[in-house]
Motif scaffolding. Structure first.
Motif, PDB file in Angstrom:
ATOM      1  N   CYS A  84       0.847  -1.191   0.000  1.00  0.00           N
ATOM      2  CA  CYS A  84       0.000   0.000   0.000  1.00  0.00           C
ATOM      3  C   CYS A  84       0.887   1.247   0.000  1.00  0.00           C
ATOM      4  CB  CYS A  84      -0.889   0.029   1.242  1.00  0.00           C
ATOM      5  SG  CYS A  84      -2.109  -1.288   1.338  1.00  0.00           S
ATOM      6  N   GLN A  85       0.442   2.285  -0.691  1.00  0.00           N
ATOM      7  CA  GLN A  85       1.183   3.546  -0.687  1.00  0.00           C
ATOM      8  C   GLN A  85       1.093   4.223   0.676  1.00  0.00           C
ATOM      9  OE1 GLN A  85       3.112   4.624  -3.215  1.00  0.00           O
ATOM     10  NE2 GLN A  85       2.609   2.704  -4.233  1.00  0.00           N
ATOM     11  N   LYS A  86      -0.113   4.254   1.251  1.00  0.00           N
ATOM     12  CA  LYS A  86      -0.346   4.838   2.569  1.00  0.00           C
ATOM     13  C   LYS A  86      -1.036   3.783   3.423  1.00  0.00           C
ATOM     14  CE  LYS A  86      -1.400   9.266   0.483  1.00  0.00           C
ATOM     15  NZ  LYS A  86      -2.425  10.273   0.313  1.00  0.00           N
ATOM     16  N   PRO A  87      -0.266   2.893   4.064  1.00  0.00           N
ATOM     17  CA  PRO A  87      -0.915   1.821   4.822  1.00  0.00           C
ATOM     18  C   PRO A  87      -1.693   2.346   6.022  1.00  0.00           C
ATOM     19  CG  PRO A  87       1.472   1.735   5.068  1.00  0.00           C
ATOM     20  CD  PRO A  87       1.172   2.819   4.103  1.00  0.00           C
ATOM     21  N   SER A  88      -2.790   1.691   6.296  1.00  0.00           N
ATOM     22  CA  SER A  88      -3.625   2.002   7.456  1.00  0.00           C
ATOM     23  C   SER A  88      -2.951   1.480   8.714  1.00  0.00           C
ATOM     24  CB  SER A  88      -4.981   1.318   7.272  1.00  0.00           C
ATOM     25  OG  SER A  88      -5.680   1.268   8.473  1.00  0.00           O
ATOM     26  N   PRO A  89      -3.219   2.095   9.879  1.00  0.00           N
ATOM     27  CA  PRO A  89      -2.664   1.551  11.130  1.00  0.00           C
ATOM     28  C   PRO A  89      -3.102   0.111  11.386  1.00  0.00           C
ATOM     29  CG  PRO A  89      -3.618   3.723  11.494  1.00  0.00           C
ATOM     30  CD  PRO A  89      -3.949   3.319  10.080  1.00  0.00           C
ATOM     31  N   ARG A  90      -4.227  -0.316  10.793  1.00  0.00           N
ATOM     32  CA  ARG A  90      -4.716  -1.690  10.954  1.00  0.00           C
ATOM     33  C   ARG A  90      -3.887  -2.685  10.170  1.00  0.00           C
ATOM     34  NH1 ARG A  90     -10.489  -1.756   8.975  1.00  0.00           N
ATOM     35  NH2 ARG A  90      -9.667  -3.700   8.245  1.00  0.00           N
ATOM     36  N   SER A  91      -3.036  -2.235   9.256  1.00  0.00           N
ATOM     37  CA  SER A  91      -2.303  -3.149   8.383  1.00  0.00           C
ATOM     38  C   SER A  91      -1.521  -4.199   9.132  1.00  0.00           C
ATOM     39  CB  SER A  91      -1.328  -2.377   7.468  1.00  0.00           C
ATOM     40  OG  SER A  91      -2.042  -1.744   6.446  1.00  0.00           O
ATOM     41  N   GLY A  92      -0.974  -3.863  10.278  1.00  0.00           N
ATOM     42  CA  GLY A  92      -0.196  -4.839  11.043  1.00  0.00           C
ATOM     43  C   GLY A  92      -1.004  -6.040  11.465  1.00  0.00           C
ATOM     44  N   SER A  93      -2.283  -5.848  11.766  1.00  0.00           N
ATOM     45  CA  SER A  93      -3.113  -6.962  12.243  1.00  0.00           C
ATOM     46  C   SER A  93      -3.683  -7.796  11.106  1.00  0.00           C
ATOM     47  CB  SER A  93      -4.252  -6.430  13.107  1.00  0.00           C
ATOM     48  OG  SER A  93      -5.111  -5.624  12.325  1.00  0.00           O
ATOM     49  N   ALA A  94      -3.717  -7.284   9.882  1.00  0.00           N
ATOM     50  CA  ALA A  94      -4.324  -8.018   8.774  1.00  0.00           C
ATOM     51  C   ALA A  94      -3.333  -8.945   8.081  1.00  0.00           C
ATOM     52  CB  ALA A  94      -4.884  -7.031   7.741  1.00  0.00           C
TER      53      ALA A  94
END
Length: 96
Positions: A84-94
């Motif tokens: 992702c260009q701008k990863p969401s803070p949730r990215s770590g859990s997914a």
């Protein structure tokens, strides 16, 4: 004749590539994940083939995006294949 065949093949390849290259993550945008290709009851593989969802969350592979859609009753689509260009803070859990 040979040049026409090459042009035709390049045109087909370009059309196929454009289907996976949608970059806008707004509602209804992106590419629909091929969830029918996965048996959700058996789980997903651990193969890292990242996809960025339209929610800007990085998923380790397309199967995991489908699994999250099923679990959360959402319709996140594939924004682009890769990081992702701008990863969401949730990215770590997914990424599990």
């Amino acid at each position: 004749m040979k040049a026409t065949g090459v042009f035709l093949l390049l045109s087909v390849a370009l059309c196929c590539y454009q289907g996976n290259a949608e970059m806008d993550g707004g509602g209804g945008k992106g590419t629909e994940a091929a969830c029918g290709n996965f048996d959700q009851r058996k789980g997903c593989t651990k193969i890292f083939d990242p996809v960025c969802g339209t929610d800007d969350v990085l998923y380790s592979n397309e199967c995991l995006l489908c699994f999250q859609n099923l679990q959360r009753n959402t319709n996140v689509r594939i924004k682009n294949r890769g990081m992702c260009q701008k990863p969401s803070p949730r990215s770590g859990s997914a990424q599990s």
